[in-house]
Design an enzyme around this catalytic site. Structure first.
Site, PDB file in Angstrom:
ATOM      1  CB  SER A  11      -6.026   1.676  -3.784  1.00  0.00           C
ATOM      2  OG  SER A  11      -6.340   3.027  -3.554  1.00  0.00           O
ATOM      3  CD  GLU A  12      -5.673   3.896   1.785  1.00  0.00           C
ATOM      4  OE1 GLU A  12      -5.314   4.928   2.359  1.00  0.00           O
ATOM      5  OE2 GLU A  12      -4.901   3.206   1.090  1.00  0.00           O
ATOM      6  CG  ASN A  13     -10.040   3.722  -3.334  1.00  0.00           C
ATOM      7  OD1 ASN A  13      -8.862   3.392  -3.289  1.00  0.00           O
ATOM      8  ND2 ASN A  13     -10.650   3.968  -4.481  1.00  0.00           N
ATOM      9  N   GLY A  14     -10.709   0.328  -1.976  1.00  0.00           N
ATOM     10  CA  GLY A  14     -11.329  -0.888  -2.484  1.00  0.00           C
ATOM     11  C   GLY A  14     -10.802  -1.397  -3.804  1.00  0.00           C
ATOM     12  CG  ASN A  22      -1.883   1.174   1.203  1.00  0.00           C
ATOM     13  OD1 ASN A  22      -1.499   2.328   1.389  1.00  0.00           O
ATOM     14  ND2 ASN A  22      -3.155   0.885   1.007  1.00  0.00           N
TER      15      ASN A  22
END
Length: 508
Positions: free
Chosen positions: A334-337, A311
């Protein structure tokens, strides 16, 4: 045999007729709204409302506009962020309809930052993964949970500003301390679940029963929020008959949905349009500062390993992906999915439904996948991401990290950083310039609110590379060729050990 076939045929005709009647009945059901204003008519002053989306990606545009027209006020808004001034949730902020904002990221929303620092708005900042899990647990009937995120920070110890006095300056409301408990020698913080009166959700397609599918990276907070509210209203681009959505492709089952609206129009604005250019010559004629950043970026890329899931934070870390060695397989999370994030799209191929955590347009490589924000941070807490690379305002000699706010002056929010650095097994690499306007950024102790305590493993600057021993402090491992040990000492606000026997030249 003939009787069996006859009965079978008769049953099939009955099932077909029942399905046809059900479709016709459901198409006129109370779940369907004919207008956005009808969909929001039950919202009253003082309601708590969840808004799906990440940045401007996957936001319920028509429902937000309807709330603005309705004039409801003193709302508590729960969202990852607050849009921009003239679009998304930002229009409710500008219209003074929000009393409190519960979010993880302020980012570049200057009006939100200004209103908060001047005492005009309550702002409760929550780590992004914790926010997603608080919402998920509410939808699953779980009242509270333990997480390693935020231990040793203001999120755990209390004192994070929520409201300033009118005009700013004095903090008149701050967060309360939270319980903590140790499991298997690791400290965890107790977090309560978070529900709402209403959830406003943006889907791609829905049927008249209320089953919903999302497109690309728009699951984000939409999916968990739809399950966590007393009443869930979903707006979609396309409304289809019952049976037109394959059951095995439904993301959100109808049981969670109270009302469905087909949106009138969609602008689907892109907040940060980023495009690839095969003829780009940006690396030529760099400024002195750009050269410094490029030095850091290229060295940071040497931290990647084949087969790794990584990440990358906003800024310098994200650029390191451009220098992954050829032949090396690194999957970017990417932490938004999004898993398998690729380069910026070519001109004309950008997609508002596909962005990264920096809200930039991206592509996805073959083998990639999309999922919701709660699922994304389950990957992080579950130690499935091996490397986190991010920037910093300050780092201490023992690996404490501060990168989300300067009290009373600057509020960006922690976003997903607190969750990412709290993973118990992944490595955390900080990439940053060694000093800021002559001020030390590497210190004995961080003077700014912490993002994580004892979390950093490696620090890469334009001058050197430090390894962090979380018991004894910093170890100087690499030096840039034109930089001396004395130079590093002068520009570092704490002592450090020099690994003389293994000290090497900092390579790109």
């Amino acid at each position: 045999m003939r009787l069996t076939n006859c009965l079978s045929s008769h049953i099939c005709r009955i099932c077909t007729l029942h399905t046809r009647n059900l479709t016709q009945k459901r198409s006129r059901s109370s779940k369907f709204c004919s207008s956005p204003l009808e969909a929001v008519k039950d919202v009253q002053d003082g309601s708590t409302c969840m808004f799906g989306g990440f940045g401007l990606c996957g936001i319920p545009e028509n429902l937000i506009n309807a709330l603005r027209k309705s004039g409801v006020k003193n709302l508590t808004a729960v969202s990852n962020n607050c849009g921009v001034n003239d679009f998304g949730l930002g229009i409710l902020l500008m219209n003074r309809q929000l009393k409190r904002m519960i979010a993880s990221y302020v980012g570049e929303n200057k009006e939100l930052e200004r209103a908060f620092l001047n005492g005009e708005l309550e702002l409760e900042l929550v780590p992004q993964g914790t926010l997603a899990e608080k919402i998920r647990c509410a939808g699953a009937g779980i009242p509270a949970f333990y997480t390693p995120t935020g231990y040793g920070t203001l999120i755990h110890e209390g004192g994070a500003p929520i409201k300033y006095a009118p005009g700013g300056g004095e903090i008149i409301m701050s967060s309360e301390p939270k319980e903590s408990k140790k499991f298997d020698e690791i400290e965890y913080v107790l977090e309560k679940s978070l529900s709402a009166d209403f959830a406003f959700i943006k889907g791609y397609k829905a049927d008249y029963a209320g089953n919903v599918v999302f497109r690309k990276a728009t699951q984000n907070f939409n999916l968990p929020m739809a399950k966590a509210a007393r009443k869930t209203i979903v707006e979609v681009e396309e409304l289809v008959d019952i049976g037109d959505l394959p059951p095995d492709l439904v993301h959100l089952p109808a049981v969670y949905v109270d009302k469905v609206l087909q949106g009138e129009r969609y602008e689907k604005r892109i907040e940060r349009l980023k495009l690839s250019d095969p003829n780009d010559k940006a690396s030529e004629n760099l400024s002195e500062r750009d050269e410094v950043r490029m030095r850091i970026i290229k060295r940071a890329a040497r931290e990647f390993q084949d087969g790794m899931y990584a990440n990358l934070g906003i800024g310098i870390p994200a650029l390191a992906s451009n220098f992954i060695p050829k032949g090396m397989n690194v999957t970017l999370h990417s932490e938004n999915g999004v898993l398998g994030a690729g380069p910026f799209p070519e001109p004309g191929l950008e997609d508002a439904d596909l962005i990264n955590a920096a809200k930039e347009t991206i592509t996805v490589l073959p083998g990639g996948s999309y999922f919701s924000s709660d699922e994304s941070f389950a990957m992080v807490r579950g130690n499935h991401i091996q490397l986190t690379m991010l920037g910093a305002l300050q780092v201490s000699k023992f690996g404490d990290l501060a990168n989300w706010m300067i009290p009373g002056k600057m509020v960006k929010g922690m976003g997903g950083a607190m969750d990412l650095v709290s993973a118990t097994q992944g490595r955390v690499v900080v990439t940053m310039e060694h000093t800021s306007k002559g001020t030390h950024k590497i210190l004995d102790r961080c003077s700014l609110p912490l993002t994580g305590k004892n979390v950093v493993d490696t620090i890469i600057t334009e001058k050197c590379v430090f390894k962090v021993n979380k018991d004894s402090g910093l170890i100087l491992k690499e030096l840039w060729p034109s930089v001396s040990i004395e130079d590093v000492k002068e520009n570092t606000g704490c002592d450090f050990h020099v690994d003389s026997e293994n000290l090497t030249e900092m390579m790109q």
